[in-house]
Design a protein around this motif. Structure first.
Motif, PDB file in Angstrom:
ATOM      1  N   PRO B  65       0.731  -1.369   0.184  1.00  0.00           N
ATOM      2  CA  PRO B  65       0.317   0.068   0.257  1.00  0.00           C
ATOM      3  C   PRO B  65       0.245   1.215   0.326  1.00  0.00           C
ATOM      4  CG  PRO B  65      -0.709  -1.560   1.972  1.00  0.00           C
ATOM      5  CD  PRO B  65       0.106  -1.820   1.125  1.00  0.00           C
ATOM      6  N   ALA B  66      -0.365   1.842  -0.371  1.00  0.00           N
ATOM      7  CA  ALA B  66       1.021   3.786  -0.414  1.00  0.00           C
ATOM      8  C   ALA B  66       1.347   4.078   1.033  1.00  0.00           C
ATOM      9  CB  ALA B  66       0.147   4.841  -0.756  1.00  0.00           C
ATOM     10  N   ASP B  67       1.379   3.363   2.280  1.00  0.00           N
ATOM     11  CA  ASP B  67       1.969   4.093   2.977  1.00  0.00           C
ATOM     12  C   ASP B  67       3.178   3.446   3.749  1.00  0.00           C
ATOM     13  OD1 ASP B  67       0.710   1.387   4.183  1.00  0.00           O
ATOM     14  OD2 ASP B  67      -0.223   2.282   5.972  1.00  0.00           O
ATOM     15  N   ALA B  68       3.332   2.147   2.960  1.00  0.00           N
ATOM     16  CA  ALA B  68       4.985   1.892   2.743  1.00  0.00           C
ATOM     17  C   ALA B  68       5.547   2.033   2.760  1.00  0.00           C
ATOM     18  CB  ALA B  68       4.447   0.635   1.972  1.00  0.00           C
ATOM     19  N   LEU B  69       5.984   3.229   2.500  1.00  0.00           N
ATOM     20  CA  LEU B  69       7.602   4.059   2.251  1.00  0.00           C
ATOM     21  C   LEU B  69       8.268   3.516   3.327  1.00  0.00           C
ATOM     22  CD1 LEU B  69       6.560   7.581   0.705  1.00  0.00           C
ATOM     23  CD2 LEU B  69       7.402   5.472  -0.312  1.00  0.00           C
ATOM     24  N   ALA B  70       8.094   3.862   4.343  1.00  0.00           N
ATOM     25  CA  ALA B  70       9.484   3.333   5.460  1.00  0.00           C
ATOM     26  C   ALA B  70       9.852   2.347   5.440  1.00  0.00           C
ATOM     27  CB  ALA B  70       8.259   3.304   7.045  1.00  0.00           C
ATOM     28  N   GLN B  71       9.649   1.313   4.816  1.00  0.00           N
ATOM     29  CA  GLN B  71      10.146  -0.128   4.331  1.00  0.00           C
ATOM     30  C   GLN B  71      11.301  -0.035   3.361  1.00  0.00           C
ATOM     31  OE1 GLN B  71       6.755  -0.465   5.595  1.00  0.00           O
ATOM     32  NE2 GLN B  71       7.190  -0.468   7.484  1.00  0.00           N
ATOM     33  N   MET B 192      20.317   9.564   6.283  1.00  0.00           N
ATOM     34  CA  MET B 192      19.570  10.895   5.799  1.00  0.00           C
ATOM     35  C   MET B 192      19.529  10.829   4.429  1.00  0.00           C
ATOM     36  SD  MET B 192      19.944  11.717   9.638  1.00  0.00           S
ATOM     37  CE  MET B 192      21.042  13.309  10.173  1.00  0.00           C
ATOM     38  N   LYS B 193      20.920  10.423   3.720  1.00  0.00           N
ATOM     39  CA  LYS B 193      20.749  10.190   2.555  1.00  0.00           C
ATOM     40  C   LYS B 193      19.757   9.619   1.537  1.00  0.00           C
ATOM     41  CE  LYS B 193      25.948   9.655   2.401  1.00  0.00           C
ATOM     42  NZ  LYS B 193      26.911   8.695   2.578  1.00  0.00           N
ATOM     43  N   ALA B 194      18.924   8.735   2.319  1.00  0.00           N
ATOM     44  CA  ALA B 194      18.257   8.136   1.405  1.00  0.00           C
ATOM     45  C   ALA B 194      16.613   8.671   1.363  1.00  0.00           C
ATOM     46  CB  ALA B 194      17.757   6.998   2.841  1.00  0.00           C
ATOM     47  N   LYS B 195      16.339   9.987   1.769  1.00  0.00           N
ATOM     48  CA  LYS B 195      15.682  10.564   0.911  1.00  0.00           C
ATOM     49  C   LYS B 195      15.750  10.745   0.020  1.00  0.00           C
ATOM     50  CE  LYS B 195      14.717  14.028   4.014  1.00  0.00           C
ATOM     51  NZ  LYS B 195      14.810  14.720   5.471  1.00  0.00           N
ATOM     52  N   GLN B 196      16.817  11.327  -0.536  1.00  0.00           N
ATOM     53  CA  GLN B 196      17.517  11.939  -1.850  1.00  0.00           C
ATOM     54  C   GLN B 196      17.047  10.596  -2.998  1.00  0.00           C
ATOM     55  OE1 GLN B 196      19.810  14.022   0.573  1.00  0.00           O
ATOM     56  NE2 GLN B 196      17.715  15.381   0.327  1.00  0.00           N
ATOM     57  N   LYS B 197      17.071   9.605  -2.732  1.00  0.00           N
ATOM     58  CA  LYS B 197      17.681   8.548  -3.796  1.00  0.00           C
ATOM     59  C   LYS B 197      16.453   8.157  -4.795  1.00  0.00           C
ATOM     60  CE  LYS B 197      20.964   6.116  -1.706  1.00  0.00           C
ATOM     61  NZ  LYS B 197      21.336   4.113  -1.017  1.00  0.00           N
ATOM     62  N   PRO B 198      16.041   7.701  -5.633  1.00  0.00           N
ATOM     63  CA  PRO B 198      14.924   7.595  -6.778  1.00  0.00           C
ATOM     64  C   PRO B 198      13.836   7.028  -5.791  1.00  0.00           C
ATOM     65  CG  PRO B 198      16.925   6.888  -7.926  1.00  0.00           C
ATOM     66  CD  PRO B 198      18.002   7.670  -6.587  1.00  0.00           C
ATOM     67  N   LEU B 199      12.758   6.959  -6.215  1.00  0.00           N
ATOM     68  CA  LEU B 199      11.952   5.946  -5.652  1.00  0.00           C
ATOM     69  C   LEU B 199      10.830   6.490  -7.320  1.00  0.00           C
ATOM     70  CD1 LEU B 199      10.529   5.947  -2.021  1.00  0.00           C
ATOM     71  CD2 LEU B 199       9.169   5.403  -4.262  1.00  0.00           C
ATOM     72  N   GLN B 200      10.374   5.298  -7.364  1.00  0.00           N
ATOM     73  CA  GLN B 200       9.307   5.253  -8.499  1.00  0.00           C
ATOM     74  C   GLN B 200       8.207   4.719  -8.470  1.00  0.00           C
ATOM     75  OE1 GLN B 200      11.212   3.067 -11.652  1.00  0.00           O
ATOM     76  NE2 GLN B 200       8.685   3.897 -12.963  1.00  0.00           N
ATOM     77  N   SER B 201       6.629   5.536  -8.512  1.00  0.00           N
ATOM     78  CA  SER B 201       5.649   4.658  -7.459  1.00  0.00           C
ATOM     79  C   SER B 201       4.870   4.034  -9.242  1.00  0.00           C
ATOM     80  CB  SER B 201       5.011   6.034  -7.217  1.00  0.00           C
ATOM     81  OG  SER B 201       4.426   5.795  -6.396  1.00  0.00           O
ATOM     82  N   LEU B 202       4.509   2.812  -9.561  1.00  0.00           N
ATOM     83  CA  LEU B 202       3.701   2.206 -10.042  1.00  0.00           C
ATOM     84  C   LEU B 202       2.640   2.027 -10.053  1.00  0.00           C
ATOM     85  CD1 LEU B 202       6.909   0.437 -11.628  1.00  0.00           C
ATOM     86  CD2 LEU B 202       5.425   2.645 -13.247  1.00  0.00           C
ATOM     87  N   THR B 203       1.716   1.498 -10.304  1.00  0.00           N
ATOM     88  CA  THR B 203       0.692   0.170 -10.255  1.00  0.00           C
ATOM     89  C   THR B 203       0.640  -1.108 -11.177  1.00  0.00           C
ATOM     90  OG1 THR B 203      -0.797   1.497 -12.357  1.00  0.00           O
ATOM     91  CG2 THR B 203      -0.297   2.963  -9.870  1.00  0.00           C
ATOM     92  N   PRO B 204       0.009  -1.717 -10.755  1.00  0.00           N
ATOM     93  CA  PRO B 204       0.283  -3.056 -11.665  1.00  0.00           C
ATOM     94  C   PRO B 204      -0.270  -2.589 -12.755  1.00  0.00           C
ATOM     95  CG  PRO B 204      -1.229  -3.498  -9.232  1.00  0.00           C
ATOM     96  CD  PRO B 204      -0.829  -1.620  -9.256  1.00  0.00           C
TER      97      PRO B 204
END
Lengths: 387, 249
Positions: B65-71, B192-204
């Protein structure tokens, strides 16, 4: 009002806790039993702490530190505080942030090596005749041409036995304009082994085995003017600017240890069966646990609030005093009740509880006694009313 | 670009004792969630291979789900180069997980796919095998060591009889066992650096995968309470008791 931790803060808590449990807990028994933190053990923990980026996390990133804001730093201190003090404070060093007052070549010689874990600082304020009343100190630094000549004795100087240099506060003059004479102080940076400066073993004591206090003696110890940290006569101000946060550090470490004591007490209340049921089901035990949890939550919120205010630039001395007073007194209460819940077993050195109970005692004394904290709080209450 | 794709799943923390709700479902509210420990091992292995210069990037992918960003941030803080978040709420069956991973693979073919041997929430342990079949590439499951040598990987697998050694043509799918490695401490500066790394969201749907429910959960049941134990005097009594009860011959 948002009380939740950010993803980053949660991760920092997680990684610090894992480090504490995997790298510090296994050595607690050795340090507690021997009262000694072996240099090899210290070096190995320090190397691991450096690799994990946990070392000097309190210092700003521009000098190579972790650059944690105050709230996050408090969360990190809380996790470290769970473990034996010698292991976490010497192993996962947090250089005194008073070193941020270093200028010019002092940065290369003291500040940066301290952040890199190559050199360790210790801080010398207390004297046999000057504890809470720092302005009555007898250690003096007298101008002699371009140099200063230092004489006097400091005591209760933590981890001076592991330190490479001392941040010393000495009186350079006396202000006699008031009712009682007040010493004007200057801060100095002095290397261990400097002629006229000697570190002697301190006193055996009840708390924090392996984390030693030392006696520092200065006999005609001559230092150049370049040893002055900050400005001549501004020692008290330098200390006040940078050392306020150490009370939050004490408070945060207490929270961690109190949490560990509560965890132990909860586990025991579930596992220990008497009269056919877990003792936690007896109201006498269950209600104790409830009170411990409530007090701990209250102390945590006060410490986090003070930290948050520090980040906003609105924290007062009274905020720091409230946080330190509540956290240290709460640890004392929780350690004592956790031990009581364990009964006779709580007194045995096989459990960390006996140590936590002993270690709790110093927290209400160092970095300003509970009475001094109450004095600061009450003064802040009454002064606006002209009291 | 030599990419290692690592599947990471958010699961209830392995320290949490799961409880049943009165209606028979699992009580998941307020339960601490973490990365699946086997996926952490997979990620650690990928990072070590990258550090040896055997890969250029490590991509962490999750279906959550959308709230799984922490992991996902945990994975990035550990050292993943970038992350792909396939946003989906609700259960996903192993076959659909494999189909979604296949769709990611087809967009950017990796050198290697590393997955946990199973997720500790449902212990299905099927995704890796299904993915290898769908992708039509070799698989080595329950890996306890991985060494890459050009186009081939030498993998030790933990099997009932001991250790099985396989030489596997790459690209391939490996699933990780507990003994493969011990994941690193996440370094403070990396957090601290993790925030700047690319994170792509896709749907099935964007991946062209239509999720379909083939399995039905009939009921959850708590494991039987452990019977009361009994202390034995010595090893001899233990052996005779075990024999008496037919546990050993």
């Amino acid at each position: 009002m948002d009380f939740s931790l950010t993803d980053e803060q949660q991760l920092i808590v997680k990684t610090t806790r894992e480090f504490v449990e995997n790298e510090l807990y296994p050595h607690e028994k050795e340090v507690e039993d021997s009262g000694v933190l072996r240099p090899q053990l210290l070096a190995s923990i320090r190397a691991k702490a450096m690799a994990a980026g946990l070392y000097a996390a309190n210092m700003p990133t521009e000098v190579g530190g972790g650059g944690l804001d105050t709230v996050t730093w408090v969360l990190y201190e809380k996790e470290l505080g769970r473990a034996n003090y010698a292991l976490h404070y010497c192993g996962v060093g947090r250089p005194s942030n008073i070193l941020m007052a270093c200028k010019g070549e002092q940065r290369e010689r003291y500040l940066l090596p301290a952040v890199r874990g190559e050199r360790t600082d210790c801080l010398a304020l207390s004297e046999p005749g000057a504890g809470s009343d720092l302005r009555s100190m007898k250690t003096s630094a007298v101008r002699a041409g371009d140099d200063f000549v230092i004489n006097g004795t400091k005591h209760f100087i933590s981890h001076a036995d592991h330190a490479d240099f001392v941040i010393l506060l000495a009186a350079t003059s006396t202000d006699t304009s008031g009712k009682t004479p007040r010493k004007i102080m200057t801060a100095f940076l002095i290397d261990m082994g400097h002629p006229g400066f000697q570190v002697l073993p301190g006193y055996r004591n009840v708390s924090h085995r392996g984390y030693n206090n030392c006696i520092l003696q200065f006999n005609d110890c001559r230092v150049p003017a370049s040893a002055v940290l900050g400005e001549v006569g501004q020692g008290f101000e330098v200390a006040n600017t940078w050392l306020g946060a150490t009370r939050l550090q004490v408070a945060a470490c207490c929270l961690g240890r109190a949490d560990r004591a509560l965890e132990l007490a909860k586990r025991w209340a579930v596992d220990r069966v008497q009269f056919g049921q877990s003792i936690g089901k007896f109201q006498g035990i269950g209600f104790k646990l409830a009170d411990m949890a409530v007090e701990l939550r209250a102390a945590e919120l006060l410490v986090l609030e003070a930290a948050w205010k520090k980040d906003q630039g609105t924290a007062t001395d009274s905020d720091m005093a409230i946080a330190k007073l509540k956290a240290t007194e709460t640890l004392a209460m929780i350690a004592d009740e956790a031990l009581q819940i364990h009964g006779g077993m709580g007194l045995m050195s096989d459990l960390p509880l006996e140590r936590i109970w002993r270690d709790a005692r110093i927290e209400r004394i160092w970095d300003g006694t509970s009475e001094i904290q109450r004095h600061i709080i009450s003064r802040a209450l009454l002064r606006p009313l002209g009291g | 670009m030599k990419t290692i794709l690592v599947g990471v799943k958010r699961v209830p923390d392995y320290n949490v004792r799961m409880r049943l709700k009165p209606d028979g479902g699992l009580a998941t509210e307020g339960v601490k969630l973490s990365l699946n420990p086997f996926d952490e091992i997979a990620l650690e292995e990928a990072l070590r291979l990258k550090e040896k210069g055997l890969a250029d990037e490590v991509v962490a992918v999750t279906i959550a789900p959308a709230d799984a960003l922490a992991q996902l941030r945990t994975a990035l803080a550990m050292g993943a180069t970038r992350a792909i978040h396939i946003v989906h709420t609700g259960p996903v069956e192993p076959l659909d997980v494999a189909r979604l991973l296949l769709a990611v693979i087809q967009r950017e073919p990796p050198l290697l796919v590393l997955l946990g041997k199973q997720a500790v929430d449902e212990d299905q342990g099927q995704t890796g095998q299904m993915l290898a079949a769908l992708w039509n590439r070799p698989q080595a499951t329950y890996a306890s060591s991985i060494a890459i040598d050009g186009e081939v990987a030498h993998v030790n697998r933990e099997v009932d009889a001991g250790t099985e050694q396989l030489d596997v043509d790459l690209p391939a799918v490996f699933t990780t066992d507990l003994r493969l490695n011990t994941p690193r401490y996440i370094k403070l500066p990396d957090i601290m650096k993790a925030k700047q790394k690319p994170l792509q969201s896709l749907t099935p749907a964007e991946l062209g995968v239509n999720l379909r429910q083939r399995l039905k959960t009939v009921a959850y049941e708590a494991p039987p309470a452990r019977a009361k134990g009994r202390m034995v005097a010595d090893a001899a009594e233990l052996v005779s008791q075990l024999r008496q009860r037919g546990v050993i011959k």
